[in-house]
Design a protein around this motif. Structure first.
Motif, PDB file in Angstrom:
ATOM      1  N   ALA A   1       5.234  -4.368   0.676  1.00  0.00           N
ATOM      2  CA  ALA A   1       6.154  -5.111  -0.177  1.00  0.00           C
ATOM      3  C   ALA A   1       6.981  -4.169  -1.038  1.00  0.00           C
ATOM      4  O   ALA A   1       8.191  -4.358  -1.222  1.00  0.00           O
ATOM      5  N   SER A   2       6.330  -3.139  -1.545  1.00  0.00           N
ATOM      6  CA  SER A   2       7.029  -2.164  -2.385  1.00  0.00           C
ATOM      7  C   SER A   2       8.125  -1.441  -1.596  1.00  0.00           C
ATOM      8  O   SER A   2       9.242  -1.253  -2.084  1.00  0.00           O
ATOM      9  N   SER A   3       7.805  -1.061  -0.366  1.00  0.00           N
ATOM     10  CA  SER A   3       8.795  -0.354   0.456  1.00  0.00           C
ATOM     11  C   SER A   3       9.948  -1.263   0.855  1.00  0.00           C
ATOM     12  O   SER A   3      11.062  -0.778   1.104  1.00  0.00           O
ATOM     13  N   LEU A   4       9.689  -2.572   0.922  1.00  0.00           N
ATOM     14  CA  LEU A   4      10.732  -3.533   1.304  1.00  0.00           C
ATOM     15  C   LEU A   4      11.445  -4.119   0.093  1.00  0.00           C
ATOM     16  O   LEU A   4      12.363  -4.930   0.243  1.00  0.00           O
TER      17      LEU A   4
ATOM     18  N   MET B   1       8.276 -12.088   8.390  1.00  0.00           N
ATOM     19  CA  MET B   1       8.830 -13.073   7.453  1.00  0.00           C
ATOM     20  C   MET B   1      10.172 -12.592   6.883  1.00  0.00           C
ATOM     21  O   MET B   1      11.093 -13.390   6.670  1.00  0.00           O
ATOM     22  N   THR B   2      10.276 -11.293   6.641  1.00  0.00           N
ATOM     23  CA  THR B   2      11.542 -10.776   6.117  1.00  0.00           C
ATOM     24  C   THR B   2      12.652 -10.858   7.160  1.00  0.00           C
ATOM     25  O   THR B   2      13.833 -10.939   6.808  1.00  0.00           O
ATOM     26  N   GLU B   3      12.291 -10.833   8.442  1.00  0.00           N
ATOM     27  CA  GLU B   3      13.298 -11.015   9.491  1.00  0.00           C
ATOM     28  C   GLU B   3      13.832 -12.439   9.471  1.00  0.00           C
ATOM     29  O   GLU B   3      15.016 -12.677   9.758  1.00  0.00           O
ATOM     30  N   LEU B   4      12.968 -13.389   9.130  1.00  0.00           N
ATOM     31  CA  LEU B   4      13.405 -14.785   9.030  1.00  0.00           C
ATOM     32  C   LEU B   4      14.261 -15.013   7.789  1.00  0.00           C
ATOM     33  O   LEU B   4      15.230 -15.775   7.812  1.00  0.00           O
ATOM     34  N   PHE B   5      13.875 -14.357   6.702  1.00  0.00           N
ATOM     35  CA  PHE B   5      14.550 -14.560   5.415  1.00  0.00           C
ATOM     36  C   PHE B   5      14.945 -13.199   4.833  1.00  0.00           C
ATOM     37  O   PHE B   5      14.314 -12.704   3.901  1.00  0.00           O
ATOM     38  N   PRO B   6      15.997 -12.582   5.367  1.00  0.00           N
ATOM     39  CA  PRO B   6      16.355 -11.228   4.925  1.00  0.00           C
ATOM     40  C   PRO B   6      16.802 -11.150   3.458  1.00  0.00           C
ATOM     41  O   PRO B   6      16.724 -10.067   2.863  1.00  0.00           O
TER      42      PRO B   6
END
Length: 326
Positions: A187-190, A155-160
């Motif tokens: 989530a914490s690491s990202l 999901m983070t790749e879609l919405f960086p």
């Protein structure tokens, strides 16, 4: 020989042969314990029968299968498992998650059980060892539960640039706690924030999707849970209606029009379940059959869904997909 004597002799031979026919061994019986109904299980049942056939067993030819379905009401599983035990089935097949395996385990310590689940059978108390399970249980485990945090990464790749994502959790699932700990750590690491949405009934699904934009979340990540997986069609409909980018564990979700899925290959896990059931019917003991690990995971992306949501798909994400539905 007179005709009357011949008839009497033939009748005696028939009478002598009848008990032998009556003593012909009955076909073995598989007790199949399902958490849902036959329709959601259809593709998985096909895979199970394929594995069973690889072991030399075909339903109706040399094995019978008795089905018991919980219709999505997991509290019924223990009673259904006991019913299979009372019928003295040869082996119990318990696919579809920890709830089914634990219900079967509680019902009998003697009838062999073959389970199928996405979680860790040791952590869940199903077996004590993968290599030597001991007792009357063995089965197949996939990586669906272990890769929940990877769905968040996709999901983070879609919405960086996103800072908030929503997570759908079934609080009644035995694996919900461990999955949430891994998701929170990821989530914490990202540098992300998670908004938790609980759902354990279909009636709660609509509210889950409606809440995502209200929370300011860019997308919705589903934890691994059989209750969600077997309702992929409904989840895909709601994702489209509410315009919510979502990712689940089951390829049935993007096949039904949802955006993405990432999880274990359920066809392989159910096929292996059928193979193990056949091997036990041939006389092997479950305690001597190591728990199989299906390590293949697959990413499935629906391009049409992405277009409808107005989401440009990054080339690296597309290139890493196992299946792209156009």
């Amino acid at each position: 020989m007179r005709r009357r004597d011949f008839i009497a002799l033939a009748g005696g031979a028939a009478a002598w042969m009848s008990p032998a026919r009556a003593q012909r061994p009955a076909m073995p019986v598989i007790g199949y314990l399902g958490s849902e109904a036959p329709e959601p299980y259809a593709s998985r049942l096909d895979a199970f029968r394929e594995g069973l056939a690889e072991s030399g067993y075909v339903e109706g030819r040399n094995v019978n299968i008795v089905f018991r379905w919980a219709e999505g009401q997991y509290r019924r599983l223990p009673a259904l498992a006991m019913d299979l035990v009372d019928r003295q089935v040869t082996v119990i097949v318990a696919p579809g998650g920890a709830e089914v395996a634990l219900a079967a385990k509680s019902a009998t310590a003697t009838i062999p059980i073959v389970f199928e689940m996405g979680g860790d059978p040791i952590a869940l108390g199903v077996v004590g060892s993968l290599s030597r399970p001991g007792g009357n249980l063995t089965g197949v485990s996939s990586l669906s539960v272990e890769v929940s945090s990877k769905r968040l990464e996709f999901m983070t790749e879609l919405f960086p640039a996103a800072e908030i994502f929503a997570v759908a959790v079934n609080p009644t699932s035995p694996t919900s706690g461990s999955q949430m700990r891994k998701l929170q750590a990821a989530a914490s690491s990202l540098g992300l924030q998670l908004r938790i949405l609980n759902a354990s009934t279909e009636q709660e699904f609509d509210a889950v999707f409606a809440a995502v934009p209200q929370m300011g979340a860019k997308g919705l990540v589903f934890t691994s849970d059989p209750y969600f997986a077997y309702r992929s069609q409904r989840l895909a409909e709601l994702a489209s209606r509410h315009g919510v980018p979502a990712i689940t564990q089951a390829r049935d979700f993007p096949m039904a029009g949802g955006l993405m899925s990432y999880g274990g290959d359920f066809r392989q896990s159910h096929r292996h379940t059928g193979i193990y059931a056949g091997r036990i019917l041939k006389g092997e003991k479950p305690s001597h059959l190591p728990v199989q690990r299906v390590t293949k995971v697959e990413l499935v992306i629906n391009l049409k869904a992405a277009t409808a949501l107005g989401i440009p798909l990054p080339v690296p994400l597309l290139s890493s997909a196992d299946v792209v539905i156009e």
